[in-house]
Design a protein around this motif. Structure first.
Motif, PDB file in Angstrom:
ATOM      1  N   UNK A   1       0.897  -1.411   0.162  1.00  0.00           N
ATOM      2  CA  UNK A   1       0.089  -0.130   0.237  1.00  0.00           C
ATOM      3  C   UNK A   1       0.701   0.604  -0.334  1.00  0.00           C
ATOM      4  N   UNK A   2       0.963   1.537  -0.979  1.00  0.00           N
ATOM      5  CA  UNK A   2       1.912   2.923  -1.507  1.00  0.00           C
ATOM      6  C   UNK A   2       1.251   3.533  -2.568  1.00  0.00           C
ATOM      7  N   UNK A   3       1.259   4.341  -2.531  1.00  0.00           N
ATOM      8  CA  UNK A   3       1.172   5.400  -4.323  1.00  0.00           C
ATOM      9  C   UNK A   3       1.272   6.227  -4.015  1.00  0.00           C
ATOM     10  N   UNK A   4       3.023   7.111  -4.100  1.00  0.00           N
ATOM     11  CA  UNK A   4       2.192   8.461  -4.029  1.00  0.00           C
ATOM     12  C   UNK A   4       3.453   8.933  -5.038  1.00  0.00           C
ATOM     13  N   UNK A   5       3.382   9.424  -6.025  1.00  0.00           N
ATOM     14  CA  UNK A   5       4.474   9.061  -7.266  1.00  0.00           C
ATOM     15  C   UNK A   5       5.738  10.627  -6.664  1.00  0.00           C
ATOM     16  N   UNK A   6       5.709  11.106  -6.091  1.00  0.00           N
ATOM     17  CA  UNK A   6       6.835  12.286  -4.900  1.00  0.00           C
ATOM     18  C   UNK A   6       7.893  11.636  -4.751  1.00  0.00           C
ATOM     19  N   UNK A   7       7.341  10.403  -3.905  1.00  0.00           N
ATOM     20  CA  UNK A   7       8.435   9.354  -3.788  1.00  0.00           C
ATOM     21  C   UNK A   7       8.977   8.952  -4.445  1.00  0.00           C
ATOM     22  N   UNK A   8      10.383   8.784  -4.278  1.00  0.00           N
ATOM     23  CA  UNK A   8      11.992   8.470  -4.304  1.00  0.00           C
ATOM     24  C   UNK A   8      11.896   6.900  -4.360  1.00  0.00           C
ATOM     25  N   UNK A   9      12.307   6.435  -5.598  1.00  0.00           N
ATOM     26  CA  UNK A   9      11.916   4.834  -6.003  1.00  0.00           C
ATOM     27  C   UNK A   9      13.638   5.099  -6.102  1.00  0.00           C
ATOM     28  N   UNK A  10      13.430   3.307  -4.917  1.00  0.00           N
ATOM     29  CA  UNK A  10      14.434   2.207  -4.647  1.00  0.00           C
ATOM     30  C   UNK A  10      14.848   2.180  -5.815  1.00  0.00           C
ATOM     31  N   UNK A  11      16.073   1.705  -5.832  1.00  0.00           N
ATOM     32  CA  UNK A  11      16.842   1.099  -7.366  1.00  0.00           C
ATOM     33  C   UNK A  11      18.402   0.098  -6.040  1.00  0.00           C
ATOM     34  N   UNK A  12      19.318  -1.128  -6.601  1.00  0.00           N
ATOM     35  CA  UNK A  12      19.462  -2.402  -6.356  1.00  0.00           C
ATOM     36  C   UNK A  12      20.565  -1.716  -6.524  1.00  0.00           C
ATOM     37  N   UNK A  13      21.749  -1.566  -5.445  1.00  0.00           N
ATOM     38  CA  UNK A  13      23.792  -1.094  -5.851  1.00  0.00           C
ATOM     39  C   UNK A  13      24.089  -1.994  -4.901  1.00  0.00           C
ATOM     40  N   UNK A  14      25.517  -1.924  -5.335  1.00  0.00           N
ATOM     41  CA  UNK A  14      26.304  -3.213  -5.016  1.00  0.00           C
ATOM     42  C   UNK A  14      24.962  -4.552  -4.856  1.00  0.00           C
ATOM     43  N   UNK A  15      25.426  -5.402  -6.099  1.00  0.00           N
ATOM     44  CA  UNK A  15      24.257  -6.220  -6.586  1.00  0.00           C
ATOM     45  C   UNK A  15      23.222  -6.799  -5.702  1.00  0.00           C
ATOM     46  N   UNK A  16      22.491  -5.649  -5.258  1.00  0.00           N
ATOM     47  CA  UNK A  16      21.645  -5.814  -3.634  1.00  0.00           C
ATOM     48  C   UNK A  16      22.209  -5.673  -2.585  1.00  0.00           C
ATOM     49  N   UNK A  17      23.041  -4.741  -2.229  1.00  0.00           N
ATOM     50  CA  UNK A  17      23.820  -5.212  -0.894  1.00  0.00           C
ATOM     51  C   UNK A  17      23.117  -3.982  -0.510  1.00  0.00           C
ATOM     52  N   UNK A  18      22.874  -3.226  -1.349  1.00  0.00           N
ATOM     53  CA  UNK A  18      22.283  -1.621  -0.739  1.00  0.00           C
ATOM     54  C   UNK A  18      21.114  -1.427  -1.617  1.00  0.00           C
ATOM     55  N   UNK A  19      20.026  -0.933  -0.723  1.00  0.00           N
ATOM     56  CA  UNK A  19      18.485  -0.350  -1.334  1.00  0.00           C
ATOM     57  C   UNK A  19      18.691   0.985  -1.052  1.00  0.00           C
ATOM     58  N   UNK A  20      18.422   1.806  -1.941  1.00  0.00           N
ATOM     59  CA  UNK A  20      18.721   3.497  -1.732  1.00  0.00           C
ATOM     60  C   UNK A  20      17.872   3.759  -3.021  1.00  0.00           C
ATOM     61  N   UNK A  21      17.345   5.072  -2.466  1.00  0.00           N
ATOM     62  CA  UNK A  21      16.815   5.954  -3.657  1.00  0.00           C
ATOM     63  C   UNK A  21      18.260   6.432  -4.798  1.00  0.00           C
ATOM     64  N   UNK A  22      17.996   6.448  -6.145  1.00  0.00           N
ATOM     65  CA  UNK A  22      18.915   6.475  -7.048  1.00  0.00           C
ATOM     66  C   UNK A  22      20.101   7.788  -6.262  1.00  0.00           C
ATOM     67  N   UNK A  23      19.091   8.951  -6.452  1.00  0.00           N
ATOM     68  CA  UNK A  23      20.231  10.627  -5.760  1.00  0.00           C
ATOM     69  C   UNK A  23      19.410  10.488  -4.425  1.00  0.00           C
ATOM     70  N   UNK A  24      20.408   9.999  -3.314  1.00  0.00           N
ATOM     71  CA  UNK A  24      20.633  10.381  -1.481  1.00  0.00           C
ATOM     72  C   UNK A  24      21.410  11.886  -1.162  1.00  0.00           C
ATOM     73  N   UNK A  25      20.371  12.383  -0.350  1.00  0.00           N
ATOM     74  CA  UNK A  25      20.892  13.939  -0.302  1.00  0.00           C
ATOM     75  C   UNK A  25      21.529  13.495   1.684  1.00  0.00           C
TER      76      UNK A  25
END
Length: 78
Positions: free
Chosen positions: A54-78
């Motif tokens: 349950x989540x449908x906020x288009x303003x939310x930052x999409x998650x991506x996998x980093x380091x072969x899925x060792x880390x899950x984070x947005x493409x741009x971190x602040x």
């Protein structure tokens, strides 16, 4: 299932679900109900029995996998 249902749903989790994404990806669902274990709120889609997190906020930052899925984070971190 796609052949049977004739439907496909693509969901991209937002940063709000980062912990749940890592938890789900780090455990098997063979003998565990991940939705219940990780307290993930699900929502039904109109016109069918398919449920999604349950989540449908288009303003939310999409998650991506980093380091072969060792880390899950947005493409741009602040």
């Amino acid at each position: 299932m796609v052949r049977n249902n004739k439907k496909v749903v693509l969901t991209i989790p937002g940063s709000e679900l980062a912990e749940a994404v890592m938890n789900c990806g780090s455990s098997t669902g063979r003998n565990t109900d991940k939705v219940k274990k990780f307290d993930i709120e699900m929502a039904s889609l109109p016109g069918g029995s398919i449920q999604i997190p349950a989540h449908s906020n288009e303003a939310e930052k999409a998650l991506f996998a980093w380091n072969g899925y060792a880390k899950i984070a947005p493409a741009r971190q602040e």
